[in-house]
Design an enzyme around this catalytic site. Structure first.
Site, short mmCIF file in Angstrom:
data_model
loop_
_atom_site.label_atom_id
_atom_site.label_comp_id
_atom_site.label_asym_id
_atom_site.label_seq_id
_atom_site.Cartn_x
_atom_site.Cartn_y
_atom_site.Cartn_z
N HIS A 67 43.39 44.46 32.74
CA HIS A 67 41.96 44.40 32.49
C HIS A 67 41.28 45.59 33.13
O HIS A 67 41.79 46.22 34.05
CB HIS A 67 41.36 43.10 33.00
CG HIS A 67 41.71 42.76 34.41
ND1 HIS A 67 42.89 42.13 34.74
CD2 HIS A 67 41.08 42.97 35.59
CE1 HIS A 67 42.96 41.95 36.05
NE2 HIS A 67 41.86 42.47 36.59
N CYS A 206 38.92 38.95 43.58
CA CYS A 206 39.77 40.10 43.33
C CYS A 206 38.87 41.33 43.18
O CYS A 206 37.65 41.19 43.03
CB CYS A 206 40.64 39.90 42.09
SG CYS A 206 39.71 39.82 40.54
#
Length: 706
Positions: A67, A206
């Site tokens: 991503h 994250c």
């Protein structure tokens, strides 16, 4: 109805997309480009690979979720490939056959972020993954993903049922639905036994806040349900964060920190037993983390969160298997790196201003005492006593040069206190900043300079952390981080440096400078080789920064820096420029040896290398470290040796080709740079002849884009 994030153009079933993550990510990026979700597929692929280099995105069960968030993405999108040949994305249980590329715009709307987060959470459910593997058409995949990311789009979906009947083939194995986003737990008063269950809270976060944050949250929730434990999760990601209610924190028996970045407002959890790890461990081993948290809740000696500090305390606080616990050496290195990272902007800005002062007013400006009570030459006098509009004829350049030098000297003077202050901050958080700055200021006062800052910062952080762990009455806790810790930390570290450590460290600094000044011939060349190797070993990492810190320590005082220190600065900068330039050159000479994202990275590496940004080589080294890094070290060593042999001097700590004016011989600097760049390019090309990576073919790209 919410716009779908996945379309038939971005779904590919049972395709061979290549043998490595770069090929798969490139193909999926092209598919998103064909669907109009990005204006620059190469930029999206590069951003995703850079994210991949930081932390692998492979997940247990044959799944990968690369991503990226980048300005070239016009609308949040999703590309999915079911691979006929599995590709290793770094998952602990092997390669992946289901790959989702999540693309988010740089300023992505909250609604799109929620959709992407919902997909990440759905991938935790085994039945959802099984349905994706059984899907026979792209339309079925789109239906499954749409139901997972936008439950309101399907009439079959209700809050109390699974999102798809097809996913309920084995209802006895279907895990319970994850709790809603709100972190408020539900406590049943009708079940007395539930009141005795441990109450856990978790924070997940994250770096990008798109996928792993939410997957970790749901993995922990499912594990808590299996263990019969109450759990609420606060996801600190891209979607809006709902902080825990203070009552929840008060009632919690233990805390789980599953984060790759700092926890926001960590002090809320002061005194609570804590289990810490990286976010991926929560995805891979959620049951183990829940069990550890339950054990910590029942252990009076468990590690606990310390208010205002980025540390935990306790007797039983060893690193857990698979966690992120670190030993003393690793934590010390992390603290030193934190200090260096905060110091570099001060060094770069101050050093470039000093160099600009030299350019405008001449090198003699460094020997001027910029003090109204001292001996002043004309330029300094004008800078201190006149305005821009009250200058003698022809004095403008001298005026501007003196001002630039004065500002740069002031900024460079902050570098040592900033280094010490943020080393202490990395150990003891905000209460350690003031004592750390005191350590840096005292180091300058006693002549210990950077060495004193390194030692003093570590001492300040350790002292402040120790004070923060002392048992104190409840009424005084509010005073600890604001008054008590800064006061006593400053007294201890300042006293130690003034009365005990100052003179030995100042003597060590003086001996190092004297040794450098005496270096010549072969010894100087050997030093240049060593510095060149260090600059190219980890491309901006701890070894690279150690060599850089060694160089700037020598030129920090522009008035006293001698030829040896200036040559060391030139060697370090020249060697640090080699890796990105060499890899950029290699992609031009032999483009077939590099993937499309690497060739695009090569274009950007020209400017990065010219600007002395070694990190421009990281995307190449992350994919192929064993061939790239030794090749770069060869060129860096050659450049460092040539700089020392030529006697090139540099007075600016940063800037690359843009500070040629601060060199005594920029032509020889270019000769050394060209030699190192050419050598590294030749070596890396030769190394890549062996076991070269298969590049994605145009047929593969077209198959994925259909």
């Amino acid at each position: 109805m919410t716009e779908r994030i996945i379309t038939a153009q971005t779904v590919s079933l049972d395709v061979d997309a290549g043998a490595d993550p770069a090929a798969v990510i490139t193909a999926l990026s092209d598919a998103l480009g064909a669907a109009g979700r990005t204006t620059d597929p190469a930029d999206l692929a590069r951003a995703a690979l850079e994210r991949e280099a930081k932390s692998a995105t492979g997940l247990p069960g044959g799944i990968a979720i690369p991503h990226a968030r980048t300005a070239s993405v016009t609308a949040a999108g999703l590309a999915m490939a079911r691979l006929s040949r599995k590709v290793d994305f770094g998952a602990p249980d092997g390669p992946a056959d289901l790959v989702f590329l999540i693309a988010a715009p740089e300023g992505g709307a909250a609604e799109h972020m929620k959709l992407l987060s919902s997909l990440a959470r759905a991938l935790v459910r085994p039945e959802f993954v099984a349905a994706l593997r059984e899907a026979e058409t792209a339309e079925r995949v789109i239906e499954l993903v749409t139901e997972a990311t936008d439950p309101g789009a399907s009439k079959k979906t209700t809050p109390d049922k699974a999102p798809d009947e097809a996913l309920q083939k084995t209802p006895e194995k279907t895990p319970a639905r994850a709790p809603e986003e709100s972190p408020t737990p539900t406590v049943s008063a009708a079940a007395p036994e539930e009141a005795t269950r441990p109450r856990l809270l978790a924070i997940t976060a994250c770096p990008t806040g798109i996928a792993h944050t939410y997957m970790a949250a749901d993995a922990l929730k499912y594990a808590a349900e299996r263990a019969g434990v109450e759990l609420a999760v606060e996801t600190q990601g891209s979607s809006a964060t709902t902080p825990f209610d203070p009552a929840q924190i008060d009632a919690a028996d233990a805390i789980i920190f599953a984060t790759d970045i700092g926890v926001k407002d960590r002090g809320r959890f002061h005194g609570k037993p804590v289990i810490s790890s990286g976010v991926k461990r929560a995805i891979n081993e959620p049951d183990a983390m829940i069990a550890e948290a339950v054990a910590a809740a029942r252990n009076p000696n468990a590690a606990r969160v310390v208010e205002g500090c980025g540390e935990v305390s306790g007797v039983d606080a060893p690193a857990t298997a698979g966690g992120t616990g670190t030993g003393l050496a690793a934590r010390t290195r992390q603290a030193l790196m934190t200090g260096v990272s905060y110091m570099i902007p001060f060094v770069a800005a101050g050093g470039l201003l000093i160099a600009l002062g030299f350019l405008l007013a001449g090198y003699e400006i460094a020997n001027t005492t910029l003090d109204a009570g001292g001996s002043l030459d004309d330029a300094a006098y004008i800078a201190l006593n006149n305005s821009l509009w009250d200058l003698p004829s022809g004095g403008l350049l001298q005026y501007l040069g003196a001002v630039s030098f004065a500002i740069g000297s002031g900024v460079m003077g902050l570098a040592v206190p900033v280094l010490a202050g943020y080393i202490s901050f990395a150990i003891a958080d905000r209460p350690g900043i003031a004592p750390g700055f005191v350590a840096g200021i005292v180091s300058l006062a006693v002549g210990a300079s950077f060495i004193g800052a390194l030692i003093g910062g570590l001492i300040a952080g350790a002292v402040c952390l120790w004070i923060s762990r002392l048992p104190v009455p409840q009424w005084s806790r509010g005073l600890m981080p604001v008054v008590v810790i800064p006061l006593f930390g400053s007294i201890v570290v300042g006293g130690l440096l003034y009365m005990v450590l100052g003179k030995p460290l100042a003597w060590l600094t003086e001996q190092m400078n004297s040794g450098l000044e005496s270096m010549s011939g072969g010894s100087a060349i050997v030093l240049g080789i060593v510095l060149g190797l260090m600059m190219c070993f980890d491309l901006g990492g701890p070894v690279n920064k150690t060599a850089y810190l060694f160089a700037i320590a020598g030129i920090a005082d522009a008035a006293t820096a001698g030829p040896a220190q200036l040559q060391i600065m030139a060697a370090v900068m020249c060697a640090g420029m080699v890796p990105p330039l060499a890899l950029a050159l290699a992609t031009v000479l032999r483009p077939g040896l590099f993937t499309e994202p690497e060739r695009e990275n090569g274009k950007a590496a020209w400017l990065l290398g010219a600007s002395f940004i070694s990190e421009g080589a990281i995307p190449f080294a992350a994919v192929d470290p064993f061939r790239v890094i030794p090749s770069m070290m060869a060129g860096g060593a050659l450049s460092g040796a040539l700089i020392m042999a030529f006697g090139v001097e540099l007075r600016a700590p940063h800037g690359g080709i843009f500070v040629f004016f601060a060199m005594n011989n920029w032509v020889l600097f270019l000769v050394a740079l060209a030699a190192g760049t050419l050598l590294s390019a030749i070596v890396v090309i030769a190394a890549k002849q062996f076991g070269r990576t298969r590049e994605l073919t145009r047929a593969d790209v077209q198959a994925l884009a259909v």
